[in-house]
Motif scaffolding. Sequence first.
Motif, PDB file in Angstrom:
ATOM      1  N   GLU A 363       0.819  -1.210   0.000  1.00  0.00           N
ATOM      2  CA  GLU A 363       0.000   0.000   0.000  1.00  0.00           C
ATOM      3  C   GLU A 363       0.855   1.264   0.000  1.00  0.00           C
ATOM      4  OE1 GLU A 363      -2.503  -0.498   3.404  1.00  0.00           O
ATOM      5  OE2 GLU A 363      -3.967  -1.749   2.348  1.00  0.00           O
ATOM      6  N   ALA A 364       2.101   1.132   0.499  1.00  0.00           N
ATOM      7  CA  ALA A 364       3.021   2.279   0.509  1.00  0.00           C
ATOM      8  C   ALA A 364       3.812   2.377  -0.790  1.00  0.00           C
ATOM      9  CB  ALA A 364       3.976   2.163   1.694  1.00  0.00           C
ATOM     10  N   GLY A 365       3.576   1.449  -1.718  1.00  0.00           N
ATOM     11  CA  GLY A 365       4.240   1.509  -3.015  1.00  0.00           C
ATOM     12  C   GLY A 365       5.524   0.713  -3.123  1.00  0.00           C
ATOM     13  N   VAL A 366       5.811  -0.144  -2.152  1.00  0.00           N
ATOM     14  CA  VAL A 366       7.027  -0.955  -2.181  1.00  0.00           C
ATOM     15  C   VAL A 366       6.772  -2.233  -2.980  1.00  0.00           C
ATOM     16  CG1 VAL A 366       8.700  -2.224  -0.750  1.00  0.00           C
ATOM     17  CG2 VAL A 366       7.768  -0.029   0.041  1.00  0.00           C
ATOM     18  N   ASP A 367       7.758  -2.653  -3.751  1.00  0.00           N
ATOM     19  CA  ASP A 367       7.688  -3.911  -4.502  1.00  0.00           C
ATOM     20  C   ASP A 367       7.886  -5.066  -3.520  1.00  0.00           C
ATOM     21  OD1 ASP A 367       7.888  -6.056  -6.216  1.00  0.00           O
ATOM     22  OD2 ASP A 367       9.443  -5.183  -7.485  1.00  0.00           O
ATOM     23  N   VAL A 368       6.863  -5.912  -3.352  1.00  0.00           N
ATOM     24  CA  VAL A 368       6.885  -6.967  -2.338  1.00  0.00           C
ATOM     25  C   VAL A 368       6.612  -8.330  -2.965  1.00  0.00           C
ATOM     26  CG1 VAL A 368       5.856  -7.841  -0.192  1.00  0.00           C
ATOM     27  CG2 VAL A 368       6.085  -5.370  -0.542  1.00  0.00           C
ATOM     28  N   THR A 369       7.402  -9.321  -2.568  1.00  0.00           N
ATOM     29  CA  THR A 369       7.119 -10.724  -2.869  1.00  0.00           C
ATOM     30  C   THR A 369       6.762 -11.410  -1.560  1.00  0.00           C
ATOM     31  OG1 THR A 369       8.664 -10.801  -4.725  1.00  0.00           O
ATOM     32  CG2 THR A 369       8.056 -12.904  -3.727  1.00  0.00           C
ATOM     33  N   HIS A 370       5.573 -11.996  -1.498  1.00  0.00           N
ATOM     34  CA  HIS A 370       5.133 -12.689  -0.287  1.00  0.00           C
ATOM     35  C   HIS A 370       4.984 -14.173  -0.602  1.00  0.00           C
ATOM     36  CE1 HIS A 370       1.733 -13.446   2.878  1.00  0.00           C
ATOM     37  NE2 HIS A 370       2.882 -13.996   3.230  1.00  0.00           N
ATOM     38  N   ASP A 371       5.868 -14.990  -0.045  1.00  0.00           N
ATOM     39  CA  ASP A 371       5.796 -16.445  -0.215  1.00  0.00           C
ATOM     40  C   ASP A 371       5.169 -17.052   1.036  1.00  0.00           C
ATOM     41  OD1 ASP A 371       6.843 -16.553  -2.713  1.00  0.00           O
ATOM     42  OD2 ASP A 371       8.811 -17.330  -2.132  1.00  0.00           O
TER      43      ASP A 371
END
Length: 408
Positions: A363-371
């Motif tokens: 939501e803050a605009g960070v590129d996230v990978t959630h495994d």
Amino acid sequence: MRALPALITALTALGAYYVYTPLPSTLSEPWKLMLLDATFRCAQDLSNLAHYFGLSHHLRVLNFVSNYFDQLDPVSSAHLKVTDTVFDGVQVRIFEPDAELDGSLKRAIIYIHGGGWALGSARARSYDTLCRRISEDVNAIVVSIEYRLVPNVHFPEQLNDVYAATKYILLPEVLAKYSIDPERIAVSGDSAGGNLAAAVCQQLTQDTSVTTKVKLQALIYPVLQILDFNTPSYQQNTDMPILSGFVMIKFWLDYLNGSHDFAHAMLVNNHTSLDISETVALRERLNWDSLLPPSFKKKYKPVFQSVGSPSVVHGVPALLDIRASPLIAHKEILQKLPKTYVLTCEHDVLRDDGTMYAKRLEEAGVDVTHDHYEDGFHGCMLFAAWPTYFSAGARTREGYINWLKENL
């Protein structure tokens, strides 16, 4: 002699009672996990007994028992140089793969071990093995930080150690000494180490004296907040092996130098009740009803007490500190964080901490990978080799290392 069969039967029944814990069928190798957990609980019971008789602090005993046969000297191999040294007063273990023939700079990973801020070691076999594997497979320098532990020190000293070592690594002259590429550095950690890694990355965004930026943060089943012990994952996994909800609360209290007398109040969220104004606004930043997917929320309901125990907040003021609970940081801080990897396990009280952080970062605009691993449990990545091999451990380790290889 006739009493012997009865004694054997009684001891067998007692052993089975101690070992057996009802577990979900979706867990990776449940019977093996029961045996592993029984071993851990036995060590905890012995340490608590020593504490009760005044022999030593239970965490010192537990650390001694767990590390007595597990501490490894730095052993280099044909393709990996391993050394122990000190960075700005903090002990570290460095893993350096063979230098590139063309003299090119190397990637680097700063690793922070878990253990509830009280256990574990960069020298422990489990973390030595993990960091060797990371260094070899990613072809990166790994700096594993040996920060001080509870009960010798409490918050924020563990964070101060890790931050001091990290800032030292980021100095231009240190990067040059180890041939580290300043644009390819990651900060990573598991469990309490994930907490410290997240806090370090947040602090780095606020520190104008640091000119080298971290490219990635990788958080493995991180513990990220102390305000809500009734998230769906805490409710679902409260008695799960390796890390129960009550044990996690005691780790928190030890870390923040609070009394265990507060544990039962915190277990029912009396420390963040609606009549404690200091915590109400902070609880709004971890509104799991909006931050978690329906598959995680299931039929669980938020727990808000109308009248609580303000003595907990007064007795443990650090529970309001964002450095202790990175999940509740302001959006302005989260926006500055690097590309992020978050690994969570279904059968873990901390599952929702990591999931909510991933959502807030997105939501803050960070590129996230959630495994997310449906058959995983807390700490499973450390159990990927004989005699404590779990398939979930091997798969989580492989997924984490592959992400580092592709993104660092």
